[in-house]
Scaffold this motif. Structure first.
Motif, PDB file in Angstrom:
ATOM      1  N   TYR A 246       0.827  -1.212   0.000  1.00 36.16           N
ATOM      2  CA  TYR A 246       0.000   0.000   0.000  1.00 36.16           C
ATOM      3  C   TYR A 246       0.862   1.264   0.000  1.00 36.16           C
ATOM      4  O   TYR A 246       0.488   2.278   0.602  1.00 36.16           O
ATOM      5  CB  TYR A 246      -0.900  -0.001   1.239  1.00 36.16           C
ATOM      6  CG  TYR A 246      -1.975  -1.059   1.222  1.00 36.16           C
ATOM      7  CD1 TYR A 246      -3.154  -0.870   0.510  1.00 36.16           C
ATOM      8  CD2 TYR A 246      -1.803  -2.248   1.912  1.00 36.16           C
ATOM      9  CE1 TYR A 246      -4.138  -1.844   0.485  1.00 36.16           C
ATOM     10  CE2 TYR A 246      -2.784  -3.236   1.902  1.00 36.16           C
ATOM     11  CZ  TYR A 246      -3.945  -3.024   1.180  1.00 36.16           C
ATOM     12  OH  TYR A 246      -4.917  -3.995   1.162  1.00 36.16           O
ATOM     13  N   GLN A 247       2.009   1.238  -0.694  1.00 37.04           N
ATOM     14  CA  GLN A 247       2.946   2.353  -0.631  1.00 37.04           C
ATOM     15  C   GLN A 247       2.386   3.649  -1.199  1.00 37.04           C
ATOM     16  O   GLN A 247       2.870   4.738  -0.870  1.00 37.04           O
ATOM     17  CB  GLN A 247       4.242   1.985  -1.355  1.00 37.04           C
ATOM     18  CG  GLN A 247       4.071   1.528  -2.775  1.00 37.04           C
ATOM     19  CD  GLN A 247       5.377   1.020  -3.371  1.00 37.04           C
ATOM     20  OE1 GLN A 247       6.367   1.755  -3.426  1.00 37.04           O
ATOM     21  NE2 GLN A 247       5.391  -0.234  -3.783  1.00 37.04           N
ATOM     22  N   ASP A 248       1.348   3.563  -2.025  1.00 36.12           N
ATOM     23  CA  ASP A 248       0.749   4.791  -2.571  1.00 36.12           C
ATOM     24  C   ASP A 248      -0.273   5.405  -1.617  1.00 36.12           C
ATOM     25  O   ASP A 248      -0.872   6.441  -1.946  1.00 36.12           O
ATOM     26  CB  ASP A 248       0.058   4.492  -3.910  1.00 36.12           C
ATOM     27  CG  ASP A 248       1.050   4.056  -4.984  1.00 36.12           C
ATOM     28  OD1 ASP A 248       2.224   4.460  -4.887  1.00 36.12           O
ATOM     29  OD2 ASP A 248       0.647   3.314  -5.902  1.00 36.12           O
ATOM     30  N   PHE A 249      -0.506   4.788  -0.455  1.00 36.33           N
ATOM     31  CA  PHE A 249      -1.525   5.280   0.470  1.00 36.33           C
ATOM     32  C   PHE A 249      -0.925   5.683   1.817  1.00 36.33           C
ATOM     33  O   PHE A 249      -1.664   5.847   2.783  1.00 36.33           O
ATOM     34  CB  PHE A 249      -2.578   4.193   0.708  1.00 36.33           C
ATOM     35  CG  PHE A 249      -3.345   3.806  -0.514  1.00 36.33           C
ATOM     36  CD1 PHE A 249      -4.541   4.431  -0.827  1.00 36.33           C
ATOM     37  CD2 PHE A 249      -2.868   2.818  -1.366  1.00 36.33           C
ATOM     38  CE1 PHE A 249      -5.251   4.078  -1.954  1.00 36.33           C
ATOM     39  CE2 PHE A 249      -3.575   2.461  -2.492  1.00 36.33           C
ATOM     40  CZ  PHE A 249      -4.769   3.093  -2.801  1.00 36.33           C
ATOM     41  N   LEU A 250       0.379   5.846   1.881  1.00 34.01           N
ATOM     42  CA  LEU A 250       1.037   6.122   3.161  1.00 34.01           C
ATOM     43  C   LEU A 250       1.006   7.609   3.473  1.00 34.01           C
ATOM     44  O   LEU A 250       2.037   8.277   3.643  1.00 34.01           O
ATOM     45  CB  LEU A 250       2.477   5.591   3.145  1.00 34.01           C
ATOM     46  CG  LEU A 250       2.610   4.093   2.854  1.00 34.01           C
ATOM     47  CD1 LEU A 250       4.070   3.657   2.889  1.00 34.01           C
ATOM     48  CD2 LEU A 250       1.786   3.273   3.843  1.00 34.01           C
ATOM     49  N   THR A 251      -0.201   8.148   3.558  1.00 31.93           N
ATOM     50  CA  THR A 251      -0.435   9.548   3.914  1.00 31.93           C
ATOM     51  C   THR A 251      -1.482   9.572   5.025  1.00 31.93           C
ATOM     52  O   THR A 251      -2.205   8.585   5.217  1.00 31.93           O
ATOM     53  CB  THR A 251      -0.953  10.350   2.716  1.00 31.93           C
ATOM     54  OG1 THR A 251      -2.231   9.822   2.324  1.00 31.93           O
ATOM     55  CG2 THR A 251       0.017  10.273   1.542  1.00 31.93           C
ATOM     56  N   PRO A 252      -1.596  10.674   5.768  1.00 33.38           N
ATOM     57  CA  PRO A 252      -2.614  10.716   6.836  1.00 33.38           C
ATOM     58  C   PRO A 252      -4.030  10.460   6.324  1.00 33.38           C
ATOM     59  O   PRO A 252      -4.847   9.875   7.023  1.00 33.38           O
ATOM     60  CB  PRO A 252      -2.468  12.141   7.382  1.00 33.38           C
ATOM     61  CG  PRO A 252      -1.047  12.513   7.097  1.00 33.38           C
ATOM     62  CD  PRO A 252      -0.713  11.863   5.780  1.00 33.38           C
TER      63      PRO A 252
END
Length: 555
Positions: free
Chosen positions: A492-498
């Motif tokens: 899920y590296q594209d979703f590692l945001t708050p």
């Protein structure tokens, strides 16, 4: 309007290459049907039948059921306003029996027995009416005798009262009444004898009816035990093969497909196995797979399991690339798409436990194809998988072996996490231990990252992810769990945001870690080099990004 007399045997049926007796029945039904003056499709709608059933019966492609014939006779009588003549009915019944005798002797014997039983029942009813009439007549005669005796008694009293000088008229009246009474007594004796004979004949007919009914019930049970539908008699398998070959030669692929679907519904397991082998020999692998899938869709659990056993018993099919294990896999996969969890569990218990692949090590490693493996790979809801497993004894050997093998090894981890969760929910400790050993043995971010592509993991709800996290935190060291967590971060590296973290299972996992008070230690471990092995700088950066996004979202 003149009565339509069914033909006995038509050239059209013979030209179609069908069984003459079946063609004769079809021709007779067609002649009767034509008096309705309507299309087959319209008639099918009227009698609530599939139009293919009507077409096949009229064309001599199927032995029509007695119910079909009776309904047609009724409709013809209703349309014309006059009942169909008894001779026509008798002729149709005789033609049907002749067709049954050729196509299925067992069903013919059953139908013949039914006819005999109907005749006996009619005889018993006739004798019952005769017996009732004799009872009534006997009562009348006995009343007459009683009346005459009363009159004779009165005459005697009058004669004695009158004395010796009585006239001859009284004597004559007495003699006449004596004669009448004697005649009635003889008639009563004869009626009683006849009544006894009728009662004995009726009892014999009813006894024979009871015997035939018991025999009929046994035959019906025997026919029901055969795979397929005994009520709908199919043409012999050799005739079906000829018809299929003719369909394909003439480009009638839809009719061939309908015949194959119908065969899957009505043929016995042995005949279906022979049919699939014949299709393979013709190079029709797609057609044989069609039959296999239809068996899984339309047959019961016992028939599907029996067909699976026959499929594996045949080992190799003539096609080198389509061996028995793959064919059984097609059957199991299709069954898992349409069956209920309860039936899937029952199918697993009936599935072959051992299989001899003829000494071929490649096939020995692949079979027998597991029903539960097919269920796990199917698009069915994860709750269905859990319900099926819940109906199987915990740690049942075949189930553990099959599920453990499908979980994968080496670089594959598609179902390890899902099965760990299910094994924990269903309380299968042996399977859980085996899967946990596999997970620890291959625990690196790439292994987990590849496994996260499984559609099963996408089906996990937040509550199940949290349950899985609890289980893994209880069984793994913090360093091992850090490697697992980093592999999920990679997926899920594209979703590692708050904002994006909430759409991933990472937020659920981090919530459980936080609630346990392990977040500080976990943050140290996840960013350390030993936890992620040397050369995993990018992976460590992904784990740190997830932790930063989590802290930011909490603030």
């Amino acid at each position: 309007m003149t009565e339509a007399t069914p033909a006995t045997r038509g050239s059209a049926g013979l030209e179609r290459g069908e069984i003459p007796e079946v063609a004769a029945l079809g021709n007779a039904l067609t002649v009767l049907f034509n008096t309705l003056g309507m299309s087959q499709s319209a008639y099918a709608v009227r009698v609530s039948l599939d139009k293919s059933v009507v077409s096949r019966a009229l064309r001599g492609r199927r032995v029509a059921t007695q119910d079909f014939i009776d309904r047609l006779v009724h409709e013809v009588g209703s349309v014309r306003g006059t009942p169909v003549q008894p001779e026509v009915r008798s002729n149709l019944r005789a033609l049907r029996l002749a067709a049954l005798q050729v196509c299925d002797p067992a069903v013919y014997e059953l139908e013949h027995l039914r006819v005999e039983m109907e005749q006996l029942q009619r005889k018993a009813e006739m004798l019952a009416r005769h017996q009732e009439a004799l009872h009534g007549l006997l009562e009348k005669k006995e009343e007459q005798i009683a009346r005459l005796r009363a009159e004779l008694h009165q005459v005697r009293q009058d004669w004695f009262a009158a004395g010796p000088g009585t006239t001859g008229t009284a004597v004559e009246a007495r003699a006449e009444r004596d004669a009448d009474a004697n005649g009635l007594a003889e008639e009563v004796t004869r009626l009683r004898a006849e009544l006894a004979e009728v009662a004995a004949a009726r009892a014999d007919a009813e006894r024979r009816c009871a015997g035939l009914e018991s025999q009929l019930r046994k035959m019906e049970e025997d026919l029901a035990a055969r795979s397929g539908e005994a009520g709908d008699v199919a043409l012999p398998l050799e005739i079906l093969r000829q018809q299929l070959a003719a369909h394909w030669e003439r480009g009638r692929t839809r009719e061939a497909a309908r015949d194959l679907t119908e065969a899957a519904l009505t043929r016995s397991v042995d005949e279906l196995s022979d049919l699939v082998t014949w299709l393979d020999e013709r190079g029709g692998r797609l057609h044989s797979d069609h039959v296999v899938r239809e068996v899984a869709r339309v047959r019961g659990v016992d028939d599907v399991a029996a067909f699976g056993r026959r499929t594996l018993d045949r080992q190799w099919t003539p096609s080198f690339t389509h061996h028995a294990a793959a064919r059984a896999g097609v059957l199991a996969a299709e069954a898992c798409l349409v069956m209920t969890p309860q039936d899937i569990a029952a199918l697993h218990m009936l599935w072959p436990r051992e299989w001899d692949p003829g000494g071929n090590p490649f096939l020995a490693a692949s079979g027998p194809y597991s029903v539960l493996a097919a269920l796990l790979k199917s698009p069915r809801d994860l709750d269905d998988v859990a319900r099926a497993m819940a109906r199987i004894p915990a740690d049942e050997k075949a189930a553990v072996r099959n599920l453990h093998s499908v979980a994968g090894g080496g670089r594959r981890s598609e179902y390890v996490l899902v099965l760990l969760l299910l094994a924990s929910e269903c309380e299968w400790p042996e399977l859980f231990s085996l899967l946990l050993v596999d997970l620890v043995r291959h625990l690196d971010p790439d292994y987990i990252w590849m496994g996260m592509r499984s559609h099963r993991l996408e089906q996990l709800s937040g509550e199940r992810w949290r349950s899985l996290t609890r289980t893994l935190l209880d069984k793994l060291t913090l360093e091992q769990f850090s490697r697992l967590f980093t592999g999920i971060c990679k997926a899920y590296q594209d979703f590692l945001t708050p904002q994006g973290l909430a759409a991933t299972p990472l937020s659920v996992m981090l919530r459980e870690i936080t609630d346990r008070g392990l977040l500080p230690d976990f943050a140290k471990t996840a960013g350390s080099r030993p936890a992620l092995m040397p050369g995993r700088r990018r992976d460590r950066a992904l784990a740190r990004s997830a932790l930063i996004a989590w802290r930011t979202a909490q603030d």
